[in-house]
Every structure is written in structure tokens, then in C-alpha cells.
Design a protein around this motif. Structure first.
Motif, mmCIF file in Angstrom:
data_model
loop_
_atom_site.group_PDB
_atom_site.id
_atom_site.type_symbol
_atom_site.label_atom_id
_atom_site.label_comp_id
_atom_site.label_asym_id
_atom_site.label_seq_id
_atom_site.Cartn_x
_atom_site.Cartn_y
_atom_site.Cartn_z
ATOM 1 N N ARG A 71 5.337 9.834 -0.813
ATOM 2 C CA ARG A 71 4.333 9.300 -0.742
ATOM 3 C C ARG A 71 5.681 7.535 -0.946
ATOM 4 N N ILE A 72 5.564 6.694 0.352
ATOM 5 C CA ILE A 72 5.373 5.708 -0.150
ATOM 6 C C ILE A 72 5.574 4.399 0.059
ATOM 7 N N LEU A 73 6.175 2.531 -0.542
ATOM 8 C CA LEU A 73 5.012 2.101 -0.940
ATOM 9 C C LEU A 73 5.357 0.815 0.688
ATOM 10 N N VAL A 74 4.527 0.129 1.425
ATOM 11 C CA VAL A 74 5.047 -0.598 2.269
ATOM 12 C C VAL A 74 4.379 -1.804 2.119
ATOM 13 N N ASN A 75 5.257 -2.562 2.903
ATOM 14 C CA ASN A 75 4.645 -4.003 3.078
ATOM 15 C C ASN A 75 3.343 -3.759 3.638
ATOM 16 N N THR A 76 2.341 -4.323 3.645
ATOM 17 C CA THR A 76 1.697 -3.954 4.745
ATOM 18 C C THR A 76 1.917 -5.402 6.269
ATOM 19 N N GLU A 77 2.016 -6.241 5.504
ATOM 20 C CA GLU A 77 1.922 -8.216 6.833
ATOM 21 C C GLU A 77 3.355 -7.830 7.223
ATOM 22 N N THR A 78 4.746 -6.653 7.048
ATOM 23 C CA THR A 78 5.628 -6.695 8.006
ATOM 24 C C THR A 78 6.167 -5.263 7.896
ATOM 25 N N GLY A 79 4.796 -4.155 7.656
ATOM 26 C CA GLY A 79 5.208 -2.745 8.066
ATOM 27 C C GLY A 79 6.795 -2.565 7.352
ATOM 28 N N GLU A 80 6.739 -3.122 6.911
ATOM 29 C CA GLU A 80 8.351 -2.158 6.493
ATOM 30 C C GLU A 80 8.369 -1.777 5.089
ATOM 31 N N TYR A 81 9.479 -0.590 5.256
ATOM 32 C CA TYR A 81 9.238 -0.240 3.548
ATOM 33 C C TYR A 81 9.887 -0.471 2.595
ATOM 34 N N LEU A 82 9.138 -0.628 1.064
ATOM 35 C CA LEU A 82 9.567 -0.999 0.278
ATOM 36 C C LEU A 82 10.529 0.314 -1.026
ATOM 37 N N GLU A 83 9.580 1.061 -1.205
ATOM 38 C CA GLU A 83 10.180 2.132 -1.601
ATOM 39 C C GLU A 83 9.966 3.818 -1.942
ATOM 40 N N ARG A 84 10.427 4.478 -2.451
ATOM 41 C CA ARG A 84 9.627 5.610 -2.241
ATOM 42 C C ARG A 84 8.781 5.934 -4.178
ATOM 43 N N VAL A 85 7.543 5.977 -3.836
ATOM 44 C CA VAL A 85 6.351 6.666 -5.080
ATOM 45 C C VAL A 85 7.043 7.575 -5.501
ATOM 46 N N ASN A 86 7.398 7.891 -6.840
ATOM 47 C CA ASN A 86 7.550 8.629 -6.985
ATOM 48 C C ASN A 86 6.334 10.010 -7.260
ATOM 49 N N ARG A 87 5.605 11.130 -7.197
ATOM 50 C CA ARG A 87 4.521 11.392 -7.702
ATOM 51 C C ARG A 87 4.483 11.527 -9.833
ATOM 52 N N VAL B 153 1.106 -1.268 0.365
ATOM 53 C CA VAL B 153 -0.069 0.135 0.145
ATOM 54 C C VAL B 153 0.868 1.549 0.066
ATOM 55 N N VAL B 154 0.526 2.032 -0.789
ATOM 56 C CA VAL B 154 1.029 3.309 -0.121
ATOM 57 C C VAL B 154 1.155 4.225 0.511
ATOM 58 N N TYR B 155 1.571 4.783 1.342
ATOM 59 C CA TYR B 155 1.337 5.606 1.821
ATOM 60 C C TYR B 155 1.354 7.275 2.157
ATOM 61 N N GLU B 156 1.443 8.143 2.826
ATOM 62 C CA GLU B 156 2.158 9.761 2.928
ATOM 63 C C GLU B 156 2.462 9.144 3.710
ATOM 64 N N VAL B 157 3.758 10.207 4.170
ATOM 65 C CA VAL B 157 4.670 10.754 5.232
ATOM 66 C C VAL B 157 3.750 11.920 5.588
ATOM 67 N N ALA B 158 3.752 12.323 6.647
ATOM 68 C CA ALA B 158 2.845 12.971 7.314
ATOM 69 C C ALA B 158 3.919 13.714 8.409
ATOM 70 N N GLU B 159 4.542 12.656 9.235
ATOM 71 C CA GLU B 159 5.321 13.438 10.034
ATOM 72 C C GLU B 159 7.030 12.547 9.932
ATOM 73 N N ALA B 160 8.285 13.419 9.069
ATOM 74 C CA ALA B 160 9.310 12.529 9.816
ATOM 75 C C ALA B 160 10.495 14.072 9.829
ATOM 76 N N GLN B 161 10.895 13.713 10.200
ATOM 77 C CA GLN B 161 12.450 14.592 10.759
ATOM 78 C C GLN B 161 13.362 14.828 9.628
#
Lengths: 329, 187
Positions: free
Chosen positions: B171-187, B129-137
Motif C-alpha cells: 500500500r502506498i500513500l499518493v498526493n491526489t492533486e499531483t499524482g505523486e508517490y509520497l510513501e509506503r504504508v506499512n500494514r 489517499v492510500v492505494y493498493e498496488v495492483a500491478e508492479a513489475q
């Protein structure tokens, strides 16, 4: 095709040979095609036939382990021996940790028992593990008895559950569901072990589970004055990697084992039309020779594909087997 | 009725009269033992987790289920609220049965829900699933360690360990089973 794994296998085998020959073991090669096997009702085999214009045709079977032949060498006075061989098991799951054709390292040490073999296996793993192997795959092994593991994880005292009735009462308390076919002590024990114990075994170091119940029949000798056998299994990364016995060398017990397990094999029904291999009914005679007594010994069988998978950091054995059957069926 | 050897992940089974979803299934051959099927089952109504080890030839009762597209509306701290996209019927699923799904599901998004009759059994979330990064330092200047990571929070509240170059609003692509980051999604 994973070329890296070809190299890793080649190195593992070279180190394995250096290790065992360096310790005085003789490398042997025994047939993959047998006209009789040790009766093991839990194992399904591949059956084929010998055909010839000059002889009557006869059935033969691919060996699920080289044990049946290696013990004949021990009886002949071979001394310490090891073998890297192809083994074949039918009807098992295909996938992450199983391929019907696989590679096994099997070695026998004379005048040794299953406790000695733990140290020998630690030495072997240390000798073949490449530098950088993660600590959870390396010695020292943790050693736990089956009794203690069952007590810790399932809350049962195996010493006191040696009858089917008592084990069944315990399994009902644990919520084990009833099977369609009557459970034997062994199948009920396995269901408890697989449900409560195996998923919980620690993985911070390889774990040796010692002293399996004697009610799981095998050619390990009995542990004196106990309902257990001198047998262990090694788990690494949560995966079953090796099996070891102090070998049974009492001819009466070997004969009894062949008689009982042959009958169980003939009565097996879990896979329709599964071949039933012949068993050499005089196998116990190997252990009767007064002039050349069969040496007390310990035998260990270790899955080389699984070891290669663990040491190479692969998720499945398909990563280290060229042309795995899962890719072909 | 099916054989235990035919059980598959995601299947719905009736165990002692109650529906359970198969969340894990593996075949195991203990040393010197015959083959068993080991399954982890979950009750959608109570969240109860059941471990069963069965002989491959044992029979189990499978139940016929159907998937219905449903819009995720909100959660009230106890239940997830959904609306069937065709009938507009609203229904709820206890949060205790699907822990942490509030961090995976997006308000207003449509998900496939597995039903047994009128009883919702399972929420199916796509594997990626693609999620938007809401908070990042922001990355600390001069931090050039290869493979350095930081933890960000998505618009759903999911915490994900990501490479240090990921910025807020990306926006980033996340593996929803493991919660792991997969890749950055270009707009």
C-alpha cells in the motif's frame, strides 16, 4: 530559520558587488525614508512620521524603490551606479512571491538604452548563478515583444487597439467580464495580459517581454513612432523578476508624468484610507540643468528575494526571507 | 455578493447565471499595474474552464453550498454514479467535468460532494489517499541506482511513479492533486 539561505544570500550579494564594481559601477546607499516619492497610483506605501521636540512633525514614507534618490545621484554626475536596498510595498498579497519588505537590486547605466540592459542583465545572471543552476533560469534570454505575445496568445493586434473603445470590443470578444468600475485602457490591457498571455509564457529560458504599451504610464521613454515604451520585464520560471527602462530624461514629459500620476494617486480608491504620499513637484528640474545635462541612461530593478528563491530552488520567497511577515501576522 | 479579493479556492460562484467552482485563485500585481485577482473556474455540469482576471474590488456572486457524504458506486463511461449515504438518493456527475477521477476514486468509498440546491458541483477527494498496488513489475536484480523509479498501477487504475522497491500488493500513500508517490504504508 533556513540557515542555508542565509549563506546563499551572503554569496549572492558578494557576487553582485564583485560583478558591478568590477564593471566600474559605484555602489551607493540612499535613504529608505523619504519625504516625497515618485507618484505611482498602483503602489501602496507605508507611511510614518518624523517627530521631534524641536521641529514640527512631518509625514514621511518608506521607499517602494530607490529610484527617486538614485536619479538625483545621476543628475549630479555619479556615472554608473548600483544599489542593494530594502524596499517596502503595502497592501500587496503576502505569500509565495510577495513580502511587504523586500530586497531590490537597482542599477543605472549611462549612455545605455533598454536593449543594452538586456545584455547587462544576462551577464549579471551568469555571474551570480551558482554552478548547477538549471538551464531554464540561465541566459540566453528569449526576447519577445508585448505586441507579438498578445498576438500569439490572445489573438489581438495591439497596434490597432489603441483606443479604449477598440480594446473594449476586443475584450468582449475574448470574454473578459465587465468590471463594476469603468475600465481604463490600462486596466483592460492588464486583464487581457493576465488572463491570456502571462499564464502561457514559455519557461524553458528566461523571457524578456519588450515594448510595453505607452498607455501604461511610467518613466520609460517612448519608442519612436510607436505606441510603446522602451521598457521590458524579465520573467524567469514564470515569475516577474526585473523591470527595465530607457529612462525618460525629457523634463517636460517628466513634469507631465508627475502631474498626471499625482492626480491619479489622489483619486485612487482601491484600498480604503490608504496613505497618499507627497510627490516632489519640482522633480523635473533634475533634467533641466544646462551645465550638467542629465545623462541618457537605462535603469533596471531586480527582485533579489525572487532571484535567490529561483537560484536556490525554493518554491516561495518565504524560504529565503528570515522572519517573513506571513509567519508573524 | 462578495468582493473578488475575497474569492478562495473551492468556493462556488455564479458566473452569468451558471455555477462555477474556483479551482485556482491568485493575486497578481502586474509591473506598474494595480492588484488583480486571477481565478480559474470550472463548470461542474459542462466541464468548461473559465479564466477570469478581476479587480479586487469587483463584486462576484457567491452561492451557498452544502457538502453531502455520498458513496461512489461505479462509472458507466459517461457518468460517475453516487448514492447519498443518508437518503440513499442516487445521482450522477458527468465524467467530462472531473476527468481522471475514476482513477482516484474507489468503488464503494464515501466522498464529500458539494451541492448547490440539488445540483452536485464538486467531488472532494482527500489530499492524500492510500492505494493498493495492483500491478508492479519486480525490480530487476542488480539495479542499485539510487533513486531509480518504475511505474505501478493501483487498484483504481492510477499510474504512479514509485521507488523501485515497491511490490505488488503493498500500500502506498499518493498526493491526489499531483499524482505523486509520497510513501509506503506499512500494514
Amino acid at each position: 530559520m533556513n540557515k542555508k539561505s542565509i549563506l546563499q544570500r551572503s554569496r549572492l550579494y558578494a557576487k553582485t558587488r564583485t560583478h558591478f564594481t568590477g564593471k566600474g559601477y559605484l555602489e551607493v546607499e540612499t535613504p529608505a525614508l523619504a519625504d516625497g516619492l515618485i507618484p505611482e497610483p498602483a503602489i501602496h506605501v507605508f507611511e510614518t512620521s518624523f517627530t521631534s521636540p524641536f521641529h514640527p512633525s512631518s509625514l514621511c514614507w518608506l521607499t517602494p524603490s530607490p529610484e527617486v534618490f538614485m536619479k538625483q545621484l545621476l543628475a549630479e554626475g555619479s556615472g554608473n551606479i548600483f544599489q542593494i536596498s530594502k524596499c517596502f510595498r503595502n497592501s500587496e498579497q503576502i505569500g509565495a512571491y510577495h513580502n511587504p519588505e523586500f530586497s531590490m537590486l537597482e542599477w543605472y547605466t549611462v549612455d545605455a538604452d533598454y536593449r543594452d540592459s538586456i545584455a547587462h542583465t544576462e551577464e549579471y545572471i551568469s555571474a551570480v548563478a551558482p554552478s548547477g543552476t538549471p538551464e531554464h533560469l540561465l541566459p540566453p534570454f528569449r526576447i519577445e515583444s508585448m505586441h507579438n505575445l498578445c498576438f500569439s496568445h490572445a489573438g489581438i493586434d495591439l497596434d490597432k487597439l489603441q483606443t479604449l473603445g477598440k480594446l473594449r470590443d476586443a475584450s468582449v470578444r475574448l470574454g473578459i467580464s465587465e468590471s463594476d468600475t469603468p475600465d481604463t485602457w490600462e486596466s483592460l490591457f492588464n486583464r487581457i495580459f493576465l488572463t491570456f498571455v502571462e499564464p502561457e509564457i514559455p519557461q524553458d529560458h528566461p523571457l524578456v517581454i519588450t515594448d510595453y504599451p505607452a498607455q501604461i504610464h511610467c518613466l520609460a521613454s517612448n519608442k519612436a513612432t510607436s505606441p510603446y515604451k522602451e521598457r521590458w520585464e524579465l520573467y524567469a520560471g514564470g515569475i516577474e523578476l526585473a523591470n527595465c527602462y530607457t529612462e525618460e530624461i525629457n523634463p517636460d514629459r517628466v513634469e507631465e508624468f508627475f502631474r498626471e500620476e499625482s492626480a491619479a494617486l489622489a483619486a485612487r480608491f482601491d484600498v480604503p484610507n490608504a496613505p497618499i504620499p507627497d510627490s516632489p513637484h519640482d522633480y523635473h528640474l533634475l533634467f533641466c540643468n544646462q551645465e550638467k545635462p542629465f545623462p541618457p541612461c537605462s535603469g533596471t530593478a531586480l527582485g533579489l528575494d525572487r532571484l535567490l528563491m529561483l537560484l536556490g530552488g525554493y518554491d516561495t520567497i518565504e524560504g529565503v526571507i528570515l522572519f517573513p511577515i506571513s509567519a508573524r501576522l | 455578493m462578495i468582493k473578488a479579493g475575497q474569492i478562495e479556492k473551492g468556493m462556488a460562484l455564479l458566473i452569468k447565471g451558471a455555477p462555477f467552482i474556483v479551482v485556482e485563485r491568485e493575486f497578481v500585481n502586474p509591473g506598474k499595474g494595480s492588484a488583480f485577482v486571477r481565478a480559474k473556474l470550472k463548470s461542474p455540469s459542462t466541464g468548461q474552464v473559465l479564466r477570469e482576471t478581476m479587480k479586487t474590488q469587483d463584486t462576484v456572486e457567491d452561492i451557498t453550498v452544502d457538502d453531502r457524504d455520498s458513496q461512489y458506486l461505479y462509472n458507466d463511461g459517461e457518468n460517475y454514479h453516487f448514492m447519498h449515504t443518508v437518503t440513499f438518493d442516487q445521482f450522477e456527475i458527468p465524467m467530462s467535468s472531473f476527468e481522471n477521477y475514476q482513477y482516484l476514486m474507489k468503488d464503494g468509498e464515501t466522498y464529500r460532494i458539494t451541492f448547490w440546491g440539488d445540483i452536485p458541483l464538486d467531488i472532494i477527494i482527500p489530499y492524500k489517499v492510500v492505494y493498493e498496488v495492483a500491478e508492479a513489475q519486480d525490480a530487476i536484480k542488480g539495479d542499485t541506482v539510487t533513486g531509480a523509479t518504475k511505474v505501478i498501477v493501483t487498484e483504481t487504475g492510477l499510474k504512479v511513479k514509485v521507488p523501485i522497491f515497491i511490490k505488488q500488493g503493498e500500500r502506498i500513500l499518493v498526493n491526489t492533486e499531483t499524482g505523486e508517490y509520497l510513501e509506503r504504508v506499512n500494514r
